[in-house]
Design a protein around this motif. Structure first.
Motif, PDB file in Angstrom:
ATOM      1  N   THR A  45       1.121  -1.397  -0.124  1.00  0.00           N
ATOM      2  CA  THR A  45       0.365  -0.209  -0.149  1.00  0.00           C
ATOM      3  C   THR A  45       0.962   1.327   0.409  1.00  0.00           C
ATOM      4  N   ILE A  46      -0.322   1.544  -0.872  1.00  0.00           N
ATOM      5  CA  ILE A  46       0.809   3.557  -0.266  1.00  0.00           C
ATOM      6  C   ILE A  46      -0.302   4.298   0.532  1.00  0.00           C
ATOM      7  N   ILE A  47       0.242   5.106   1.163  1.00  0.00           N
ATOM      8  CA  ILE A  47      -0.110   5.487   1.600  1.00  0.00           C
ATOM      9  C   ILE A  47      -0.010   7.446   1.709  1.00  0.00           C
ATOM     10  N   THR A  48      -0.705   7.893   0.592  1.00  0.00           N
ATOM     11  CA  THR A  48      -0.269   9.871   0.397  1.00  0.00           C
ATOM     12  C   THR A  48      -0.795  10.501   0.828  1.00  0.00           C
ATOM     13  N   CYS A  49      -0.776  11.017   1.826  1.00  0.00           N
ATOM     14  CA  CYS A  49      -1.152  12.462   2.172  1.00  0.00           C
ATOM     15  C   CYS A  49      -0.482  13.765   1.919  1.00  0.00           C
ATOM     16  N   GLY A  50      -1.590  14.648   0.850  1.00  0.00           N
ATOM     17  CA  GLY A  50      -1.761  15.177   0.642  1.00  0.00           C
ATOM     18  C   GLY A  50      -1.388  15.169  -0.853  1.00  0.00           C
ATOM     19  N   LEU A  51      -1.903  15.748  -2.064  1.00  0.00           N
ATOM     20  CA  LEU A  51      -2.335  14.614  -2.775  1.00  0.00           C
ATOM     21  C   LEU A  51      -2.486  15.791  -4.675  1.00  0.00           C
ATOM     22  N   GLU A  52      -2.628  17.167  -3.999  1.00  0.00           N
ATOM     23  CA  GLU A  52      -2.915  18.419  -5.308  1.00  0.00           C
ATOM     24  C   GLU A  52      -3.361  17.112  -6.695  1.00  0.00           C
ATOM     25  N   ALA A  53      -2.771  17.549  -7.492  1.00  0.00           N
ATOM     26  CA  ALA A  53      -3.329  17.290  -9.303  1.00  0.00           C
ATOM     27  C   ALA A  53      -2.358  16.366  -9.389  1.00  0.00           C
ATOM     28  N   GLU A  54      -1.828  16.210  -8.707  1.00  0.00           N
ATOM     29  CA  GLU A  54      -0.055  15.223  -8.878  1.00  0.00           C
ATOM     30  C   GLU A  54      -0.066  13.970  -8.613  1.00  0.00           C
ATOM     31  N   TRP A  55       0.006  12.846  -9.390  1.00  0.00           N
ATOM     32  CA  TRP A  55       0.140  11.804  -8.414  1.00  0.00           C
ATOM     33  C   TRP A  55       1.038  10.648 -10.059  1.00  0.00           C
TER      34      TRP A  55
END
Length: 260
Positions: free
Chosen positions: A39-49
């Motif tokens: 799993t990747i937990i992403t904290c802070g996304l905006e419009a960039e993944w």
């Protein structure tokens, strides 16, 4: 100038890989982590993944769980209006720029099934269960996690929780903002954590002060209990050619100088 305690530990160059865009949004990690991550937990996304997207190309069994309270319907509506106006004014004429106008379609496809995005803010102490979440809650029962934190200055508030979840973490990526006035907090984190820093990069969107200390840095830390790392600091120069790129393409390339 950056304090020597932020100098990365030595990692074989063959283990390092950059995932995501060549500019803002891409990160350097240890490739051994990829196949071992669930799993990747992403904290802070905006419009960039782009990082998450490329990671998942290498490991299709990996799931992405993102938290960002700002990426809501208003965010996408405002973004579309701005981008569509730029398109009409011929400010966006390249093919990838035109596709970017319709970024919401890509967002819906990427986070519509297996991957999830929650409209919740990462906080150290939760006061609103519907709108906030702690790092511990974000990780939940997941194991073999890559934790990515880019929460615009709030990262210092959650560092203790990062350490509390060490056993569940494979790797942590943190973007540290306002470095000049937060060095003591970072030093305390580095001193207490069992994670080991294996890469550092300057985000050139931020300024550099008179002492050559950058405003924003990106760090990659690995769990040495799961992945073998030498106990010696690297002799590499940063940025690393072929791995590190300027976050802001038109901005200056910032060389990292460590104090002695």
């Amino acid at each position: 100038m950056i304090p020597s305690y932020l100098k990365p530990y030595h990692t074989n160059f063959s283990n390092l890989i950059r995932l995501g865009r060549k500019h803002d949004g891409g990160y350097v990690i240890d490739k051994r982590v990829i196949s071992k991550t669930k799993t990747i937990i992403t904290c802070g996304l905006e419009a960039e993944w782009s990082f998450e997207k490329e990671f998942q190309r290498y490991n299709r069994n990996c799931t992405i769980i993102a938290f960002d309270h700002t990426v809501n319907k208003k965010f996408w509506f405002d973004r579309f209006l701005k981008d569509f106006l730029s398109l009409l004014l011929l400010r966006k004429i390249k093919f990838n720029q035109i596709l970017d106008v319709f970024k919401y379609v890509e967002y819906s496809n990427f986070f519509g099934k297996k991957n999830k995005h929650y409209l919740k803010k990462i906080v150290p102490i939760k006061k609103n269960k519907n709108k906030q979440v702690t790092i511990t809650e974000a990780i939940g029962k997941n194991k073999d996690v890559v934790l990515k934190i880019d929460i615009e200055g709030d990262e210092y508030k959650v560092l203790k929780e990062v350490n509390k979840n060490l056993e569940k973490l494979n790797l942590v990526i943190i973007e540290f903002h306002e470095l000049q006035k937060n060095l003591k907090k970072i030093k305390n984190f580095i001193k207490k954590t069992k994670l080991k820093n294996i890469h550092i990069n300057v985000n050139n969107y931020g300024m550099v002060d008179a002492q050559s200390t950058p405003q924003t840095i990106e760090m990659t830390l690995i769990n040495p209990k799961k992945f073998k790392i030498k106990n010696s600091k690297t002799k590499r120069n940063y940025p690393i050619k072929g791995l590190d790129y300027k976050n802001w393409k038109r901005g200056p390339r910032i060389k990292i100088i460590f104090d002695k």
